[in-house]
Design a protein around this motif. Structure first.
Motif, mmCIF file in Angstrom:
data_model
loop_
_atom_site.group_PDB
_atom_site.id
_atom_site.type_symbol
_atom_site.label_atom_id
_atom_site.label_comp_id
_atom_site.label_asym_id
_atom_site.label_seq_id
_atom_site.Cartn_x
_atom_site.Cartn_y
_atom_site.Cartn_z
ATOM 1 N N THR A 79 0.825 -1.204 0.000
ATOM 2 C CA THR A 79 0.000 0.000 0.000
ATOM 3 C C THR A 79 0.860 1.254 0.000
ATOM 4 O O THR A 79 1.973 1.253 0.521
ATOM 5 C CB THR A 79 -0.952 0.024 1.220
ATOM 6 N N SER A 134 -13.266 -6.025 -11.734
ATOM 7 C CA SER A 134 -13.699 -5.878 -10.345
ATOM 8 C C SER A 134 -14.821 -6.828 -9.939
ATOM 9 O O SER A 134 -15.137 -6.946 -8.763
ATOM 10 C CB SER A 134 -14.166 -4.438 -10.095
ATOM 11 N N GLU A 162 -4.615 -2.190 -7.767
ATOM 12 C CA GLU A 162 -5.825 -1.439 -7.398
ATOM 13 C C GLU A 162 -6.881 -2.367 -6.794
ATOM 14 O O GLU A 162 -8.063 -2.323 -7.147
ATOM 15 C CB GLU A 162 -6.387 -0.689 -8.610
ATOM 16 N N HIS A 164 -8.411 -2.370 -4.163
ATOM 17 C CA HIS A 164 -9.540 -1.739 -3.461
ATOM 18 C C HIS A 164 -10.753 -1.547 -4.368
ATOM 19 O O HIS A 164 -11.845 -1.242 -3.885
ATOM 20 C CB HIS A 164 -9.117 -0.383 -2.889
ATOM 21 N N SER A 167 -15.338 -5.588 -6.087
ATOM 22 C CA SER A 167 -16.684 -5.487 -5.515
ATOM 23 C C SER A 167 -16.761 -6.327 -4.244
ATOM 24 O O SER A 167 -15.938 -7.219 -4.024
ATOM 25 C CB SER A 167 -17.708 -5.999 -6.526
ATOM 26 N N TYR A 171 -14.608 -9.745 -3.275
ATOM 27 C CA TYR A 171 -13.811 -9.935 -2.058
ATOM 28 C C TYR A 171 -14.196 -11.233 -1.354
ATOM 29 O O TYR A 171 -13.336 -11.987 -0.891
ATOM 30 C CB TYR A 171 -14.011 -8.762 -1.101
ATOM 31 N N THR A 191 -2.459 -1.471 -3.604
ATOM 32 C CA THR A 191 -3.532 -0.485 -3.524
ATOM 33 C C THR A 191 -3.006 0.877 -3.096
ATOM 34 O O THR A 191 -2.013 0.973 -2.366
ATOM 35 C CB THR A 191 -4.621 -0.933 -2.525
ATOM 36 N N GLU A 193 -5.392 2.866 -1.775
ATOM 37 C CA GLU A 193 -6.437 3.209 -0.800
ATOM 38 C C GLU A 193 -6.696 2.006 0.100
ATOM 39 O O GLU A 193 -7.714 1.320 -0.018
ATOM 40 C CB GLU A 193 -7.717 3.641 -1.519
ATOM 41 N N ASN A 195 -7.581 1.775 3.057
ATOM 42 C CA ASN A 195 -8.754 1.878 3.923
ATOM 43 C C ASN A 195 -9.991 1.245 3.298
ATOM 44 O O ASN A 195 -10.961 0.931 4.003
ATOM 45 C CB ASN A 195 -9.046 3.345 4.251
ATOM 46 N N LYS A 196 -9.967 1.025 1.987
ATOM 47 C CA LYS A 196 -11.105 0.422 1.301
ATOM 48 C C LYS A 196 -10.978 -1.102 1.181
ATOM 49 O O LYS A 196 -11.887 -1.757 0.674
ATOM 50 C CB LYS A 196 -11.262 1.036 -0.089
ATOM 51 N N VAL A 197 -9.845 -1.639 1.615
ATOM 52 C CA VAL A 197 -9.646 -3.091 1.574
ATOM 53 C C VAL A 197 -10.247 -3.692 2.848
ATOM 54 O O VAL A 197 -9.888 -3.284 3.955
ATOM 55 C CB VAL A 197 -8.152 -3.446 1.484
#
Length: 265
Positions: A79, A134, A162, A164, A167, A171, A191, A193, A195-197
């Protein structure tokens, strides 16, 4: 060098931050009676070994030691901001764990596997752009493929960039595979971001944080690139380019590419 300053003024004067989308990655020029393809600086000077990666010594040192001691994990989460070496380190890692003649945790770059990974002929290193793949169907396809043994390399390495962008359903489909992958599979999730994982995914990976590269380190790197290109640029201009890069090696080289192009036009 006056041309370099004028080029920088052109870049800096039209907007507060350069629009990197406007910089072409490759273009053709006529020379010697034939068309030749120009390679962007960030691609030309992409590191081939961990030792060439700048500004990420804690990360590269740890990865090298893990490879050297055969203690690397089955899943990683890289990250950090764009252009700091996440995908580059993932590719080097994929080469190093599959290299037939590794040197102190580094890939040799000369063996059949290293050359094959570089030119894409070895299909055991799979790069997936989660921004365009995604959906859950893409992950289900990955789950079916991961069960098969590698064709040439020792390990199949999946680099998901990427991550993060996946969908929620994707995941969920990926979770079991990340948790208990086959012994021949390694996953590297990258990633900008983190925080979105989902924590369920992140907790099953070894996390490495790629930091912004400081201006001084960027300036020294840019000096080497300028010298290798046979160009000239004063320290003030190099400092401006490094600051515009905002801690990103790729963005700094993209700005430098544009400056050199404008000043030689």
């Amino acid at each position: 060098q006056a041309g370099n300053r004028a080029a920088l003024s052109s870049i800096c004067g039209c907007r507060s931050q350069p629009d990197f989308r406007m910089i072409k990655a490759v273009f053709y020029y006529s020379g010697g009676g034939e068309n030749r393809m120009y390679q962007a600086l960030y691609r030309k000077y992409r590191p081939a070994v961990f030792g060439d990666v700048i500004g990420q010594e804690p990360v590269t040192k740890t990865l090298k030691n893990q490879i050297k001691n055969a203690t690397f994990a089955h899943a990683y989460l890289f990250t950090g901001t764009r252009g700091t070496g996440k995908t580059t380190c993932a590719r080097i890692f994929a080469k190093a764990i599959n290299c037939l003649s590794p040197v102190d945790g580094e890939p040799c770059g000369e063996c059949e596997v290293c050359r094959g990974i570089t030119d894409g002929s070895v299909t055991d290193v799979i790069e997936i752009d989660a921004a365009t793949n995604s959906g859950v169907d893409s992950v289900r396809e990955l789950r079916e493929e991961v069960a098969f043994s590698p064709v040439l390399a020792k390990y199949k390495v999946y680099i998901i960039d990427e991550v993060h962008m996946l969908s929620p359903a994707a995941y969920n489909a990926l979770l079991k595979t990340i948790e208990e992958p086959p012994s021949h599979a390694v996953f590297i999730l990258a990633t900008t971001e983190v925080n979105k994982v989902p924590s369920t995914i992140a907790s099953r990976c070894q996390r490495f944080d790629f930091r912004r590269v400081n201006v001084g380190t960027l300036v020294e790197h840019l000096k080497k690139v300028v010298a290798s290109e046979g160009a000239e640029m004063d320290d003030e201009s190099l400092l401006t380019v490094a600051r515009l890069g905002d801690g990103s090696v790729r963005d700094s080289l993209s700005v430098l590419d544009k400056v050199i192009g404008l000043s030689s036009a």
